[in-house]
Design a protein around this motif. Structure first.
Motif, PDB file in Angstrom:
ATOM      1  N   ARG A  10       8.841   4.513   1.148  1.00 28.08           N
ATOM      2  CA  ARG A  10       7.438   4.258   0.840  1.00 28.08           C
ATOM      3  C   ARG A  10       7.263   4.164  -0.683  1.00 28.08           C
ATOM      4  N   PRO A  54       0.818  -1.215   0.000  1.00 25.65           N
ATOM      5  CA  PRO A  54       0.000   0.000   0.000  1.00 25.65           C
ATOM      6  C   PRO A  54       0.852   1.266   0.000  1.00 25.65           C
ATOM      7  N   GLY A  74       0.190  -8.711   5.765  1.00 26.32           N
ATOM      8  CA  GLY A  74       0.687  -7.345   5.623  1.00 26.32           C
ATOM      9  C   GLY A  74       2.120  -7.143   6.034  1.00 26.32           C
ATOM     10  N   THR A  79       0.621   3.677   1.795  1.00 19.53           N
ATOM     11  CA  THR A  79       0.910   4.060   3.186  1.00 19.53           C
ATOM     12  C   THR A  79       1.876   3.096   3.857  1.00 19.53           C
ATOM     13  N   GLY A  80       2.252   2.039   3.144  1.00 20.28           N
ATOM     14  CA  GLY A  80       3.190   1.071   3.684  1.00 20.28           C
ATOM     15  C   GLY A  80       4.626   1.546   3.555  1.00 20.28           C
ATOM     16  N   MET A 101       6.150  -3.624   5.106  1.00 18.59           N
ATOM     17  CA  MET A 101       4.992  -3.612   6.001  1.00 18.59           C
ATOM     18  C   MET A 101       3.867  -2.762   5.422  1.00 18.59           C
ATOM     19  N   ALA A 102       2.646  -3.311   5.419  1.00 15.43           N
ATOM     20  CA  ALA A 102       1.492  -2.545   4.969  1.00 15.43           C
ATOM     21  C   ALA A 102       1.166  -1.422   5.933  1.00 15.43           C
ATOM     22  N   ASP A 103       1.341  -1.663   7.242  1.00 14.73           N
ATOM     23  CA  ASP A 103       1.092  -0.668   8.277  1.00 14.73           C
ATOM     24  C   ASP A 103       2.280  -0.667   9.225  1.00 14.73           C
ATOM     25  N   PRO A 104       3.277   0.176   8.977  1.00 14.16           N
ATOM     26  CA  PRO A 104       4.507   0.164   9.782  1.00 14.16           C
ATOM     27  C   PRO A 104       4.278   0.340  11.276  1.00 14.16           C
ATOM     28  N   GLU A 105       3.198   1.024  11.672  1.00 16.03           N
ATOM     29  CA  GLU A 105       2.957   1.283  13.082  1.00 16.03           C
ATOM     30  C   GLU A 105       2.557   0.029  13.860  1.00 16.03           C
ATOM     31  N   LEU A 106       2.162  -1.035  13.141  1.00 18.18           N
ATOM     32  CA  LEU A 106       1.747  -2.268  13.816  1.00 18.18           C
ATOM     33  C   LEU A 106       2.917  -3.154  14.201  1.00 18.18           C
ATOM     34  N   TYR A 107       4.088  -2.894  13.620  1.00 22.15           N
ATOM     35  CA  TYR A 107       5.219  -3.791  13.815  1.00 22.15           C
ATOM     36  C   TYR A 107       6.373  -3.080  14.498  1.00 22.15           C
TER      37      TYR A 107
END
Length: 281
Positions: free
Chosen positions: A256, A164, A218, A166-167, A237-243
C-alpha cells in the motif's frame, strides 16, 4: 477496457510539481522529482523524458538502492556476454551498489550464491548453457520495493491520480530466465496495450516497455520488461476488494502507499569489496 496511453510530452519540473499535495508513493508532501524507471536503468544513463512524478525526499532517496538493484538485475539477461554494453554498465555501477545496497553483490555472486546452471532455449530453438541468477534476501526485498514503486507510478501515469492510500499494488517479478514463455503468453493475452517512454521519434523499446490494461478509473495492470533480465507483473487497484486478482505465483507481494520504506532491507556490511561479478566487461 480503456487503453489510454501515458503522456509523451516532456514537462518541466515546475509544471509537474505544481499543485501537488502528496508524494506519488506516500501521504507526505512532495519536494523532489522521481523518475520511474530511473536513469540508471538505461544505456549510458540516457533516459527519454516522461514518467516523472512528485515525490518526497525520504521515498525518493530512501528507495534508491532498490532502483540500483533493479537496474543491475535487468542487465543480466540470458544471452549477455563479454563485450556487451550491459555487462560493462553493471561493472561501472558496482561501486554504487556496494555503497547503497551493501551485501547485495555478495549474496548474488559470493560462495553462498543461490544460482544454478540451466539449459536456455533461444527463439530459434537452440539450447545454450546458462546460469539462472537467484537473488537473496537483500535483492528480493529491493525488487519488491521497485515493483511496488513501478505500480504506483504507472497507476498515476494512466489513471491520472495518485493511488489512494487505501489502494494496493499486487506485484511479482522475474529475473534472468525466470519468466516462462507459457506464463508470459498467458499474461500478454489479457494485456493488449503497448507503451514505453517516447520522445519525438525515439522510444525506450528494448530497454523498457510494458503491455497493459486499465479501466481508466481505479485499476491498472501490466507486464513490464526491462532489457532482457527483469520482468514485473503487477496490478494496481484503488479498491482491492472490488477486483478478483489471479494468483500467478504464491510469492507475489501486496503493498500500500506509505509502505515502501518499511520494506527496504536493513543495511548489511559487505564481506568482500573485490568479489568478482558475472563475466568481464
Amino acid at each position: 477496457m480503456n487503453q489510454k496511453l501515458g503522456r509523451k510530452k516532456s514537462l518541466s519540473r515546475k509544471v509537474i510539481m505544481a499543485g501537488e499535495e502528496r508524494c506519488v508513493y506516500c501521504a507526505d508532501p512532495p519536494d523532489t522529482l522521481e523518475h520511474m524507471p530511473p536513469k540508471t536503468m538505461f544505456k549510458d544513463r540516457y533516459r527519454l523524458s516522461g514518467m516523472e512524478f512528485p515525490c518526497c525526499e525520504p521515498c525518493n532517496n530512501g528507495t534508491s538502492a532498490a532502483d540500483l538493484v533493479a537496474a543491475f538485475m535487468s542487465k543480466i539477461g540470458p544471452l549477455i556476454g563479454k563485450g556487451d554494453w550491459e555487462l560493462a554498465d553493471n561493472h561501472r555501477q558496482a561501486w554504487m551498489l556496494r555503497k547503497k545496497a551493501p551485501g547485495f553483490l555478495e549474496e548474488l555472486f559470493g560462495p553462498k550464491a543461490n544460482s544454478e546452471p540451466i539449459l536456455f532455449k533461444t527463439d530459434g530453438g537452440v539450447l545454450l548453457d546458462r546460469v539462472q541468477i537467484r537473488t537473496g534476501p537483500i535483492g528480493s526485498a529491493c525488487l519488491d520495493v521497485f515493483s511496488a514503486k513501478l505500480g504506483m507510478a504507472l497507476y498515476r501515469e494512466h489513471i491520472g491520480t495518485n493511488l489512494p492510500l487505501t489502494g494496493a499494488v499486487n506485484a511479482m517479478w522475474f529475473t534472468n530466465v525466470g519468466l516462462g514463455q507459457d506464463t508470459a503468453d498467458t499474461l500478454l493475452s489479457i494485456l493488449p496495450g503497448l507503451n514505453a517512454l517516447r520522445q519525438g521519434k525515439s522510444d525506450s523499446l528494448g530497454q523498457f516497455a510494458y503491455r497493459f490494461n486499465s479501466d481508466g478509473v481505479g485499476m491498472f495492470s501490466c507486464l513490464a520488461s526491462f532489457h532482457k533480465g527483469l520482468h514485473v507483473m503487477l496490478f494496481a487497484m484503488a479498491d482491492p476488494e472490488l477486483y478478483d486478482i489471479p494468483v500467478v505465483i504464491e510469492t507475489q507481494r501486496v503493498t500500500r502507499p506509505g509502505g515502501l520504506l518499511a520494506m527496504m532491507p536493513k543495511p548489511a556490511r559487505p564481506h568482500n569489496w573485490n568479489i568478482p561479478l558475472l563475466g568481464t566487461p
